[in-house]
Write a protein that holds these residues in place. Structure first.
Motif, PDB file in Angstrom:
ATOM      1  N   TYR A 156       0.808  -1.218   0.000  1.00 35.13           N
ATOM      2  CA  TYR A 156       0.000   0.000   0.000  1.00 35.13           C
ATOM      3  C   TYR A 156       0.842   1.270   0.000  1.00 35.13           C
ATOM      4  O   TYR A 156       0.619   2.174  -0.818  1.00 35.13           O
ATOM      5  N   ASP A 157       1.814   1.391   0.878  1.00 38.67           N
ATOM      6  CA  ASP A 157       2.589   2.621   0.972  1.00 38.67           C
ATOM      7  C   ASP A 157       3.343   2.912  -0.317  1.00 38.67           C
ATOM      8  O   ASP A 157       3.409   4.053  -0.777  1.00 38.67           O
ATOM      9  N   ALA A 158       3.923   1.869  -0.913  1.00 35.04           N
ATOM     10  CA  ALA A 158       4.658   2.063  -2.159  1.00 35.04           C
ATOM     11  C   ALA A 158       3.721   2.455  -3.298  1.00 35.04           C
ATOM     12  O   ALA A 158       4.036   3.335  -4.106  1.00 35.04           O
ATOM     13  N   SER A 287       5.842   0.114  10.859  1.00 36.30           N
ATOM     14  CA  SER A 287       4.557   0.129  10.157  1.00 36.30           C
ATOM     15  C   SER A 287       3.386   0.388  11.102  1.00 36.30           C
ATOM     16  O   SER A 287       2.311   0.789  10.666  1.00 36.30           O
ATOM     17  N   GLY A 288       3.600   0.173  12.402  1.00 38.30           N
ATOM     18  CA  GLY A 288       2.528   0.407  13.367  1.00 38.30           C
ATOM     19  C   GLY A 288       2.504   1.814  13.914  1.00 38.30           C
ATOM     20  O   GLY A 288       1.599   2.167  14.684  1.00 38.30           O
ATOM     21  N   ALA A 289       3.478   2.636  13.532  1.00 38.62           N
ATOM     22  CA  ALA A 289       3.538   4.013  14.024  1.00 38.62           C
ATOM     23  C   ALA A 289       2.571   4.889  13.240  1.00 38.62           C
ATOM     24  O   ALA A 289       2.238   4.604  12.076  1.00 38.62           O
ATOM     25  N   HIS A 373      -1.974  -0.260   8.322  1.00 41.15           N
ATOM     26  CA  HIS A 373      -1.498  -1.627   8.518  1.00 41.15           C
ATOM     27  C   HIS A 373      -2.025  -2.268   9.798  1.00 41.15           C
ATOM     28  O   HIS A 373      -2.188  -3.487   9.863  1.00 41.15           O
ATOM     29  N   ARG A 374      -2.312  -1.466  10.799  1.00 42.41           N
ATOM     30  CA  ARG A 374      -2.767  -2.046  12.066  1.00 42.41           C
ATOM     31  C   ARG A 374      -4.164  -2.645  11.949  1.00 42.41           C
ATOM     32  O   ARG A 374      -4.592  -3.426  12.805  1.00 42.41           O
ATOM     33  N   ALA A 383      -4.081  -4.050   0.639  1.00 45.28           N
ATOM     34  CA  ALA A 383      -4.713  -2.736   0.487  1.00 45.28           C
ATOM     35  C   ALA A 383      -4.125  -2.021  -0.714  1.00 45.28           C
ATOM     36  O   ALA A 383      -2.923  -2.141  -1.004  1.00 45.28           O
ATOM     37  N   SER A 384      -4.991  -1.283  -1.420  1.00 47.01           N
ATOM     38  CA  SER A 384      -4.555  -0.479  -2.562  1.00 47.01           C
ATOM     39  C   SER A 384      -5.257   0.865  -2.506  1.00 47.01           C
ATOM     40  O   SER A 384      -6.436   0.944  -2.146  1.00 47.01           O
TER      41      SER A 384
END
Length: 599
Positions: A156-158, A287-289, A373-374, A383-384
């Motif tokens: 997702y982030d990328a 990724s949880g931050a 992500h959490r 996710a997209s």
């Protein structure tokens, strides 16, 4: 192409072979700009002739200011909102016996701006936004072409970072006024450069904060999870975008630093990626931050990207309000709809003697948002970004092609509409709450491409309601200052007219989000636009049969009114003074009438 722009593009590209990118970017900006001119009826009466009827493709001809110049283009007038979609690469400029394909948006403006509302000031501003959009989009396409990956295969982030599209209707969809070409490469999301915010400690005399867990204060436990430097009593912690620090904040706060009321702590130890909105950064180290939404003193898609103080403080208030509604509502709970909560906001105001004209108001602010992500089930869900659904990969193929080949266009579309449109419609009809759920504010959760549910985000100023029509207690918000309302007349939460609330939701969800998907599916997968909107209407009807709580809201908010009001985004940049909305056909009514039913 103008010599100035050609020079900038050559320097910025650094021998990466941008000629195809220059052409592709030019065609995109030309088609989008001309499409906005036609959709919003901006050209002088009599300048447009030989145009298609509604719902059909056809050729349009335009007489330029110089009567020896005529433009021809292939245009689709859509069923929804009567949009004029100009086919990229179809715009030709005829000058006497010579004809050439128009790939230069600045040439288009030279020929057509004299026929359009506004004056030299608004025209020059618009030209600069188009010029910068052309330059920035060229660089993005050149870099994306070199990368050559399919976004559907990325995390997702990328995928958020690598999206090159931008707003599919707004002419200045990538203007980023304030960024130099170097800034754009360093901080533009498409280039996926590592960004490290600057952490400050700000004395509470200058700072105000609000959080879900600790109203009117910072949530120290959240700060600790966000790799914040050591905390100090009587100080609030504020992350600042590095560009903002270098260009705006560092010199502005010098006196406060000398007095010890603002302390420079350090550069972030975590690495972040810019997301589509540019000013939102996703933590790549943890990724949880929380993600950080930071003030940025640039203008993009005609809007300043600073953070108004009252919206920063309202962000956790609105988030907590929506969360409480969602956990108690049977549909929202059962559907698994995700609300990415804005758990904390901090805003800083300099003393009036150090900022007498209020120039830096909104320039120092941050919102801490839940990371996506959490909420995901790691073994089962991906996710997209919703805007990826209308993205073409470097080879010119739809990113979602394999998904639709696997599941079938109609089955996939039905599932997508069920999980994405209904949560937003349900909030409006069941509770009287409108969300601004355009593509950037919605995330698709899927299993190998099959739609499962959605995540919704950006609540600090992305909600609207009429207080007396709410079917839940209203949140106690920080009031909108009079000066903000005067400068930003379209930025408010509490409305008086239910149609205003409906249009806020319609314009984002249907006018931008789903309409773009409908156009895309028709063009690339031969799925008829009318069939798409008929499916939307059918799914809304089915929902309200199952959840009667929203049926009253269908009538109360005019879901079936024959027309709705949409924003004219180009006119707003060109015309002086307030610009009223434009009435356009309601696609739900058109689709329902063709089926002989109502949702």
């Amino acid at each position: 192409m103008t010599n100035e722009l050609e020079s900038q593009l050559t320097v910025a590209s650094q021998d990466k072979g941008t000629t195809p990118a220059v052409v592709a970017a030019g065609r995109r900006v030309v088609s989008q700009t001309l499409g906005a001119f036609l959709t919003e009826r901006l050209l002088r009466e009599g300048a447009v002739f030989a145009h298609p009827s509604a719902g059909r493709w056809g050729e349009v001809s335009i007489q330029a200011a110089d009567r020896s110049v005529i433009y021809h283009a292939c245009v689709k007038r859509t069923v929804a909102y009567d949009r004029w979609l100009v086919d990229e690469g179809s715009v030709w400029r005829l000058h006497g016996l010579d004809s050439s394909r128009c790939d230069d948006p600045l040439c288009l403006l030279d020929d057509l701006l004299p026929l359009i509302v506004g004056d030299s000031i608004t025209h020059d501003r618009f030209r600069e936004e188009i010029r910068q959009t052309f330059l920035n989009h060229t660089e993005a396409l050149a870099d994306g072409g070199a990368r050559g990956c399919s976004l559907a295969n990325l995390g997702y982030d990328a995928a958020e970072a690598f999206l090159t599209d931008g707003h599919r209707y707004h002419p200045s969809f990538k203007s980023r006024i304030g960024f130099t070409p170097k800034d754009n490469k360093n901080y533009g999301p498409e280039f996926a450069s590592v960004i490290k915010p600057i952490w400050l400690a700000v004395h509470r005399d200058l700072a105000r904060s609000s959080s879900i867990e600790v109203p009117n204060e910072q949530d120290r436990s959240l700060l600790l999870r966000a790799e914040t430097p050591p905390l100090k009593n009587d100080y609030h912690i504020l992350p600042v975008h590095p560009w903002q620090w270098e260009r705006e904040v560092e010199s502005a706060v010098q006196r406060e630093r000398e007095a010890g009321r603002i302390i420079l702590l350090r550069e972030s130890s975590h690495c972040y990626l810019a997301q589509q909105s540019i000013r939102t950064l996703a933590d790549q180290t943890s990724s949880g931050a929380p993600s950080l939404k930071l003030s940025l003193s640039i203008r993009n898609t005609s809007t300043a990207r600073t953070l108004a103080p009252h919206t920063v403080l309202n962000a956790p208030i609105v988030s907590a309000w929506l969360h409480n509604i969602a956990v108690k509502d049977s549909y929202l709970s059962e559907s698994g709809t995700i609300f990415l909560l804005e758990r904390m906001g901090t805003t800083v105001a300099l003393p009036s003697e150090h900022d007498p004209d209020g120039r830096f108001q909104g320039s120092m602010g941050a919102i801490w948002r839940d990371p996506l992500h959490r909420y995901l089930w790691p073994a089962d869900e991906q996710a997209s970004p919703f805007s990826m659904l209308t993205h073409l990969d470097a080879g010119g193929y739809p990113s979602i092609r394999n998904w639709l080949d696997t599941f079938g266009v109609e089955s996939w579309t039905r599932a997508l509409l069920t999980v994405s449109a209904i949560p937003v419609v349900h909030l409006l009809t069941a509770y009287g709450i409108a969300l601004e759920s355009h593509q950037q504010n919605m995330v698709l959760i899927h299993r190998n491409g099959w739609p499962l549910r959605v995540a919704l985000k950006d609540f600090h100023d992305g909600v609207r309601f009429v207080p007396k029509l709410l079917r839940t207690p209203a949140p106690r918000l920080v009031a909108t200052p009079a000066d903000h309302a005067r400068v930003n007349p379209n930025s408010y939460v509490e409305a008086r007219d239910p149609e205003d609330v409906r249009d806020f939701m319609f314009d984002a969800l249907f006018g931008v989000n789903l309409a773009e998907l409908a156009f895309f599916l028709e063009k690339h997968f031969a799925f008829d636009e009318r069939a798409f909107w008929s499916l939307v209407a059918e799914i809304i009807e089915t929902h309200h049969k199952s959840y009667d709580i929203g049926r009253k809201g269908v009538a109360e908010f005019g879901l079936l009114s024959p027309d709705v009001v949409v924003e004219d985004l180009a006119r707003r940049r060109l015309e002086n003074g307030p610009v009223p909305g434009r009435r356009a056909p309601n696609p739900l009514v058109h689709a329902s009438a063709s089926r002989g039913q109502q949702p």
